[in-house]
Enzyme design. Structure first.
Site, mmCIF file in Angstrom:
data_model
loop_
_atom_site.group_PDB
_atom_site.id
_atom_site.type_symbol
_atom_site.label_atom_id
_atom_site.label_comp_id
_atom_site.label_asym_id
_atom_site.label_seq_id
_atom_site.Cartn_x
_atom_site.Cartn_y
_atom_site.Cartn_z
ATOM 1 N N ASP A 138 -39.006 18.665 -10.192
ATOM 2 C CA ASP A 138 -38.304 19.582 -11.051
ATOM 3 C C ASP A 138 -36.831 19.420 -11.178
ATOM 4 O O ASP A 138 -36.078 20.282 -11.757
ATOM 5 C CB ASP A 138 -38.487 20.951 -10.463
ATOM 6 C CG ASP A 138 -38.523 21.097 -8.840
ATOM 7 O OD1 ASP A 138 -38.138 19.935 -8.246
ATOM 8 O OD2 ASP A 138 -38.778 22.161 -8.221
ATOM 9 N N HIS B 42 -40.525 25.817 0.869
ATOM 10 C CA HIS B 42 -40.104 27.315 0.889
ATOM 11 C C HIS B 42 -40.678 28.058 2.087
ATOM 12 O O HIS B 42 -40.082 29.332 2.139
ATOM 13 C CB HIS B 42 -40.183 27.861 -0.533
ATOM 14 C CG HIS B 42 -39.481 27.344 -1.551
ATOM 15 N ND1 HIS B 42 -38.034 27.391 -1.646
ATOM 16 C CD2 HIS B 42 -39.843 26.800 -2.544
ATOM 17 C CE1 HIS B 42 -37.717 26.609 -2.577
ATOM 18 N NE2 HIS B 42 -38.735 26.430 -3.524
ATOM 19 N N HIS C 84 -35.131 22.847 -5.831
ATOM 20 C CA HIS C 84 -34.814 24.225 -5.076
ATOM 21 C C HIS C 84 -34.378 23.837 -3.626
ATOM 22 O O HIS C 84 -35.111 22.755 -3.049
ATOM 23 C CB HIS C 84 -35.965 24.993 -5.152
ATOM 24 C CG HIS C 84 -36.297 25.313 -6.554
ATOM 25 N ND1 HIS C 84 -37.400 24.774 -7.188
ATOM 26 C CD2 HIS C 84 -35.983 26.298 -7.586
ATOM 27 C CE1 HIS C 84 -37.603 25.318 -8.501
ATOM 28 N NE2 HIS C 84 -36.786 26.184 -8.602
HETATM 29 C C1 SP5 Z 1 -41.941 24.085 -4.674
HETATM 30 C C2 SP5 Z 1 -41.035 24.960 -5.536
HETATM 31 O O1 SP5 Z 1 -40.394 24.171 -6.468
HETATM 32 N N1 SP5 Z 1 -41.114 26.066 -5.896
HETATM 33 C C3 SP5 Z 1 -40.085 26.697 -6.816
HETATM 34 C C4 SP5 Z 1 -40.271 28.051 -6.837
HETATM 35 C C5 SP5 Z 1 -39.425 28.892 -8.009
HETATM 36 N N2 SP5 Z 1 -39.904 30.014 -8.276
HETATM 37 C C6 SP5 Z 1 -39.256 30.967 -9.228
HETATM 38 C C7 SP5 Z 1 -38.044 30.693 -9.822
HETATM 39 C C8 SP5 Z 1 -37.775 31.780 -10.741
HETATM 40 C C9 SP5 Z 1 -36.535 31.706 -11.362
HETATM 41 N N3 SP5 Z 1 -36.424 32.624 -12.774
HETATM 42 C C10 SP5 Z 1 -35.098 32.862 -13.081
HETATM 43 C C11 SP5 Z 1 -34.986 33.897 -14.220
HETATM 44 C C12 SP5 Z 1 -35.085 33.499 -15.374
HETATM 45 N N4 SP5 Z 1 -35.695 34.066 -16.449
HETATM 46 ZN ZN ZN Z 2 -38.668 23.351 -6.568
#
Ligand code: SP5
Ligand code: ZN
Length: 325
Positions: A262, A138, A175
């Site tokens: 993930d 990211h 992601h």
């Molecule tokens: C490296 C990696 O896998 N980074 C992932 C970063 C994800 N970060 C936060 C995602 C937040 C999603 N939340 C959605 C709202 C649900 N309550």
């Molecule tokens: Zn991820």
């Protein structure tokens, strides 16, 4: 497969702001300890990491960003954790990527480990698995985000590019690797292919759409394959085939896999539904494409359920090594 490990156990982020609420940050060393344990107790070849100069960071990141990160970390005390409350301020694009006094230092160590693995692979031709954190995909040219500070795989691919070696990056974290896409969007020498949760619904929301294919001479060297939430192997398999075909057409010298677990059904952050055995298929599919490409490295990205990570890893390894023995 040879291994390098750098879990930076002295770097433990605690907080993240998700939807306006402070929640526990899942990007901790614990998530990878079972994998580490397995590697250490099974007589695999463990490669040493060497230290690179800070100039390597500039291969993919802007000097304003690098200097900001370094100086900000220096102002923090041992217990401080600096977390912006809004997106895109202070060189951090989200609210889940805190800075601690040692963030710069540990991110550099993860980078050194990644570069060491890639160079070893060039030397030995052996596939290498780089088990490290914090992750990288990211991290953009000028912003941290998504638990990432330096884009490990992007810097590795840029490093290879300086030696005239063409890379493809296959990103199978749940992601979209918006940082990796950002860094190579106008670079035709590096192919970026990503399978991820559709950005209309899932983080990082603003990037990862199918129509983002690269600019100028690099048009066609960025490929996004977004999938719906809940995707199982039957859907994922087709995406993986498409990704692999794209890589085969590009004919890279080196394949770098941004690997995240993930995508597992039991992961608390991602939203796909892959099962343990599916990772065997993924490992097998990647090993087949590698018969045509000289060099391959796996670099750890996400995966937030320690047991699921371990099982996914074991299956991936078995699927990958299966056809090579
Ligand atoms: C490296 C990696 O896998 N980074 C992932 C970063 C994800 N970060 C936060 C995602 C937040 C999603 N939340 C959605 C709202 C649900 N309550
Ligand atoms: Zn991820």
């Amino acid at each position: 497969m040879d291994f390098l490990i750098q879990l930076n156990k002295e770097f433990v982020p605690t907080k993240e702001i998700d939807n306006g609420k402070i929640v526990k940050n899942p990007e901790t060393p614990d998530r990878l300890k079972k994998i580490e344990n397995y590697i250490l107790s099974n007589n695999f070849k463990l490669l040493e990491s060497s230290e690179f100069g800070e100039d390597v960071i500039y291969l993919a990141h802007k000097s304003e960003y690098i200097e900001y990160l370094k100086e900000k970390c220096q102002t923090l005390g041992e217990k401080d954790e600096y977390l912006p409350e809004v997106f895109f301020v202070d060189k951090i694009f989200d609210t889940g990527t805190p800075l601690k006094h040692n963030t710069f230092e540990v991110a550099k160590k993860a980078l050194d480990t990644t570069l060491s693995g890639v160079l070893k692979t060039l030397e030995t031709r052996n596939p290498t698995y780089i088990l490290t954190r914090p992750p990288g995909h990211h991290a953009m040219k000028d912003f941290a985000g998504g638990y990432c500070y330096f884009n490990n795989v992007a810097i590795a691919a840029k490093y290879l590019e300086t030696k005239g070696i063409r890379s493809a990056i296959l990103d199978i974290d749940f992601h979209h690797g918006n940082g990796t896409q950002n860094i190579f969007y106008d670079d035709k020498e590096v192919l970026y292919v990503s399978i991820h949760g559709a950005p209309k619904i899932f983080y990082p929301w603003y990037s990862g759409f199918e129509y983002e294919t690269g600019v100028g001479p690099a048009k066609g060297t960025n490929k996004n394959i977004p999938l719906p939430g809940g995707a199982t192997w039957d859907i994922y398999k087709l995406a993986l085939e498409e990704a692999i075909n794209t890589i085969e057409t590009f004919k890279p010298d080196f394949l770098i896999v941004s690997v995240g677990y993930d995508t597992h059904v039991k992961d608390p952050v991602g939203h796909f539904a892959l099962e343990d055995k599916d990772y065997k298929e993924i490992g097998n599919a990647i090993s087949k494409v590698c018969e045509k490409i000289g060099f391959i490295c796996f670099v750890q990205e996400g995966g937030y359920n320690a047991s699921a990570n371990y099982k996914a890893f074991l299956n991936l390894l078995e699927g990958f090594e299966g056809t090579r023995r």
